[in-house]
Write an enzyme that holds these catalytic residues in place. Structure first.
Site, PDB file in Angstrom:
ATOM      1  N   ASP A  25      58.976 -15.109 -61.135  1.00 36.68           N
ATOM      2  CA  ASP A  25      59.439 -15.124 -62.538  1.00 36.68           C
ATOM      3  C   ASP A  25      59.082 -13.793 -63.211  1.00 36.68           C
ATOM      4  O   ASP A  25      58.353 -13.763 -64.199  1.00 36.68           O
ATOM      5  CB  ASP A  25      58.799 -16.294 -63.299  1.00 36.68           C
ATOM      6  CG  ASP A  25      57.270 -16.223 -63.307  1.00 36.68           C
ATOM      7  OD1 ASP A  25      56.661 -16.856 -64.191  1.00 36.68           O
ATOM      8  OD2 ASP A  25      56.690 -15.520 -62.443  1.00 36.68           O
ATOM      9  N   ASP A  30      54.508 -10.043 -60.944  1.00 38.39           N
ATOM     10  CA  ASP A  30      55.483 -10.316 -59.885  1.00 38.39           C
ATOM     11  C   ASP A  30      56.068  -8.998 -59.378  1.00 38.39           C
ATOM     12  O   ASP A  30      56.167  -8.749 -58.184  1.00 38.39           O
ATOM     13  CB  ASP A  30      56.647 -11.173 -60.402  1.00 38.39           C
ATOM     14  CG  ASP A  30      56.225 -12.485 -61.022  1.00 38.39           C
ATOM     15  OD1 ASP A  30      55.722 -12.470 -62.163  1.00 38.39           O
ATOM     16  OD2 ASP A  30      56.380 -13.522 -60.351  1.00 38.39           O
ATOM     17  N   ASN A  54      57.678 -16.973 -66.780  1.00 35.70           N
ATOM     18  CA  ASN A  54      57.219 -15.992 -67.785  1.00 35.70           C
ATOM     19  C   ASN A  54      58.232 -15.833 -68.921  1.00 35.70           C
ATOM     20  O   ASN A  54      57.861 -15.589 -70.066  1.00 35.70           O
ATOM     21  CB  ASN A  54      57.000 -14.626 -67.129  1.00 35.70           C
ATOM     22  CG  ASN A  54      55.708 -14.569 -66.347  1.00 35.70           C
ATOM     23  OD1 ASN A  54      54.703 -15.121 -66.768  1.00 35.70           O
ATOM     24  ND2 ASN A  54      55.750 -13.945 -65.184  1.00 35.70           N
ATOM     25  N   THR A 138      55.628 -16.604 -56.626  1.00 34.33           N
ATOM     26  CA  THR A 138      54.683 -16.051 -57.608  1.00 34.33           C
ATOM     27  C   THR A 138      55.005 -16.521 -59.027  1.00 34.33           C
ATOM     28  O   THR A 138      54.645 -15.864 -60.000  1.00 34.33           O
ATOM     29  CB  THR A 138      54.694 -14.506 -57.557  1.00 34.33           C
ATOM     30  OG1 THR A 138      56.044 -14.052 -57.761  1.00 34.33           O
ATOM     31  CG2 THR A 138      54.170 -14.000 -56.227  1.00 34.33           C
ATOM     32  N   PHE A 179      48.977 -21.228 -65.375  1.00 31.77           N
ATOM     33  CA  PHE A 179      50.340 -21.231 -65.911  1.00 31.77           C
ATOM     34  C   PHE A 179      51.377 -21.718 -64.889  1.00 31.77           C
ATOM     35  O   PHE A 179      52.169 -22.621 -65.176  1.00 31.77           O
ATOM     36  CB  PHE A 179      50.695 -19.815 -66.391  1.00 31.77           C
ATOM     37  CG  PHE A 179      52.087 -19.679 -66.935  1.00 31.77           C
ATOM     38  CD1 PHE A 179      53.102 -19.168 -66.130  1.00 31.77           C
ATOM     39  CD2 PHE A 179      52.387 -20.063 -68.227  1.00 31.77           C
ATOM     40  CE1 PHE A 179      54.403 -19.035 -66.626  1.00 31.77           C
ATOM     41  CE2 PHE A 179      53.682 -19.922 -68.741  1.00 31.77           C
ATOM     42  CZ  PHE A 179      54.688 -19.423 -67.929  1.00 31.77           C
ATOM     43  N   ASN A 180      51.429 -21.111 -63.702  1.00 21.68           N
ATOM     44  CA  ASN A 180      52.500 -21.428 -62.755  1.00 21.68           C
ATOM     45  C   ASN A 180      52.510 -22.910 -62.375  1.00 21.68           C
ATOM     46  O   ASN A 180      53.572 -23.506 -62.223  1.00 21.68           O
ATOM     47  CB  ASN A 180      52.363 -20.583 -61.478  1.00 21.68           C
ATOM     48  CG  ASN A 180      52.768 -19.135 -61.698  1.00 21.68           C
ATOM     49  OD1 ASN A 180      53.442 -18.808 -62.669  1.00 21.68           O
ATOM     50  ND2 ASN A 180      52.322 -18.251 -60.823  1.00 21.68           N
ATOM     51  N   HIS A 252      47.631 -10.874 -60.783  1.00 18.30           N
ATOM     52  CA  HIS A 252      47.638 -12.128 -60.037  1.00 18.30           C
ATOM     53  C   HIS A 252      48.568 -12.093 -58.818  1.00 18.30           C
ATOM     54  O   HIS A 252      48.159 -12.336 -57.691  1.00 18.30           O
ATOM     55  CB  HIS A 252      48.095 -13.268 -60.952  1.00 18.30           C
ATOM     56  CG  HIS A 252      47.338 -13.370 -62.234  1.00 18.30           C
ATOM     57  ND1 HIS A 252      46.064 -13.907 -62.334  1.00 18.30           N
ATOM     58  CD2 HIS A 252      47.680 -13.003 -63.502  1.00 18.30           C
ATOM     59  CE1 HIS A 252      45.666 -13.874 -63.589  1.00 18.30           C
ATOM     60  NE2 HIS A 252      46.614 -13.326 -64.321  1.00 18.30           N
ATOM     61  N   ASP A 253      49.843 -11.828 -59.055  1.00 20.91           N
ATOM     62  CA  ASP A 253      50.860 -12.053 -58.017  1.00 20.91           C
ATOM     63  C   ASP A 253      50.729 -11.186 -56.774  1.00 20.91           C
ATOM     64  O   ASP A 253      50.965 -11.664 -55.658  1.00 20.91           O
ATOM     65  CB  ASP A 253      52.259 -11.906 -58.630  1.00 20.91           C
ATOM     66  CG  ASP A 253      52.530 -12.989 -59.659  1.00 20.91           C
ATOM     67  OD1 ASP A 253      53.311 -12.745 -60.591  1.00 20.91           O
ATOM     68  OD2 ASP A 253      51.945 -14.081 -59.528  1.00 20.91           O
TER      69      ASP A 253
END
Ligand code: RIB
Ligand code: CA
Length: 329
Positions: A25, A30, A54, A138, A179-180, A252-253
């Site tokens: 996203d 990402d 996102n 991701t 979140f994800n 993060h991703d």
């Protein structure tokens, strides 16, 4: 439990790239993860699919197409599901901006968006691949869950699923949920109970994968078209996190890619991960259990990282774009 590190060790030994589908996203992190993937000779990107997260699906799809133009990813790109399986959509414009990828100008998309849906494209790639394919997700796992529901017969063609999502110790969108996972807990439940090898990069590792401003400058100093954009993405992404007191940007991703390519930089523990789909306070929580009470291990959870080694990986990756002529933004 079969794990993806076995697959990548074989790939390193044989020099044969591993086929991969990137689903996300985008989203600044990402985009940086996809930059890392494209730079690696160990990965053969067969498809890119967008999911809502996102930002809205239309925005993440447009961003996915622009990122692929910037990086020279010439795989087919398909639009995913418009919203989570059961939940109402949640977006993160406060972090990624109204476009979902605010900051540097990017080239316009090149080529056409696939006429297939993300699930159709994923299924096509799986059917046509001579060997099983790794899916790196991701964002919310909506598309991957839909693929598993629509095409259970294709599970043997999925080598494993590398997920950025969750957090054994804590959440970031609520106290308990990341979140994800929170955007689509039912999708995550379908993925984690699929029986497929799952590698989970939750907040436990991704919030230790901090990229500091001095790292941004090392990346910027590489001074090619991709490096300049990645440095600006990091600047933008850090702008939000600095207000929360972070010393750097928690990218993060890229962990969901780096932990496949360089497992030696990461600490990984096998455990059973259950997804809480109910509860006023805990919906979207990833509950990790190593006691066996919740069942056998169903995931390899990435729990820590050699931060300096991870930062060096990103720096090496942007250098791989030396000589690549970024299309005019
Ligand atoms: O919680 C972090 C995750 O949510 C990352 O994938 C980020 O891109 C957002 O999707
Ligand atoms: Ca993401």
């Amino acid at each position: 439990m079969f794990d993806l590190s076995t697959l990548f060790a074989a790939a390193r030994a044989s020099g044969r790239a591993v086929p991969v589908i990137l689903d996300g996203d985008p989203g600044h992190d990402d985009a940086i993860g996809w930059m890392l993937a494209k730079a690696s000779p160990l990965l053969d990107i067969r498809a890119v699919t967008s999911c809502a997260g996102n930002q809205t699906l239309e925005k993440t799809t447009y961003n996915a197409r622009r990122i692929c133009a910037l990086l020279g990813i010439d795989a087919p790109i398909a639009m995913g599901l418009h919203h989570p399986l059961l939940s109402d959509p949640i977006t993160a414009g406060n972090i990624h901006g109204q476009s979902g990828l605010d900051g540097p100008r990017l080239p316009e998309p090149v080529g056409e968006l696939s006429p297939l849906t993300a699930v159709e494209l994923m299924a096509k790639v799986l059917r046509e691949s001579a060997e099983p394919v790794v899916i790196v997700v991701t964002g919310p796992e909506t598309n991957v869950a839909a693929l598993l529901l629509a095409h259970p017969e294709l599970k043997p063609k999925i080598a494993g699923i590398s997920v950025m999502g969750g957090g054994i110790a804590y959440g970031n969108w609520t106290a308990a949920a990341e979140f994800n996972i929170l955007v689509d807990p039912e999708a995550a439940e379908i993925v984690f109970s699929s029986g497929l090898p799952v590698q989970m990069c939750g907040l436990d590792v991704t919030e230790r994968a901090l990229i500091f401003p001095e790292d941004f400058e090392r990346i910027r100093a590489v001074d090619n078209g991709v490096a300049r954009v990645v440095a600006e993405w990091l600047d933008f992404f850090y702008r939000f996190h600095r207000t929360l007191g972070y010393a750097g940007a928690p990218v993060h991703d890229p962990c969901a890619i780096a932990s496949l390519l360089h497992p030696e930089l990461f600490t990984i523990r096998e455990m059973h991960v259950a997804i809480e789909t109910r509860g006023e306070y805990c919906r979207g929580t990833t509950v990790g259990d190593t006691s066996g009470r919740l069942g056998p291990a169903n995931a390899r959870c990435v729990m820590d990282v050699d931060r300096d080694g991870f930062a060096a990986l990103l720096l090496d990756a942007v250098k791989a774009y030396n000589g690549w002529e970024v299309p005019q933004a």
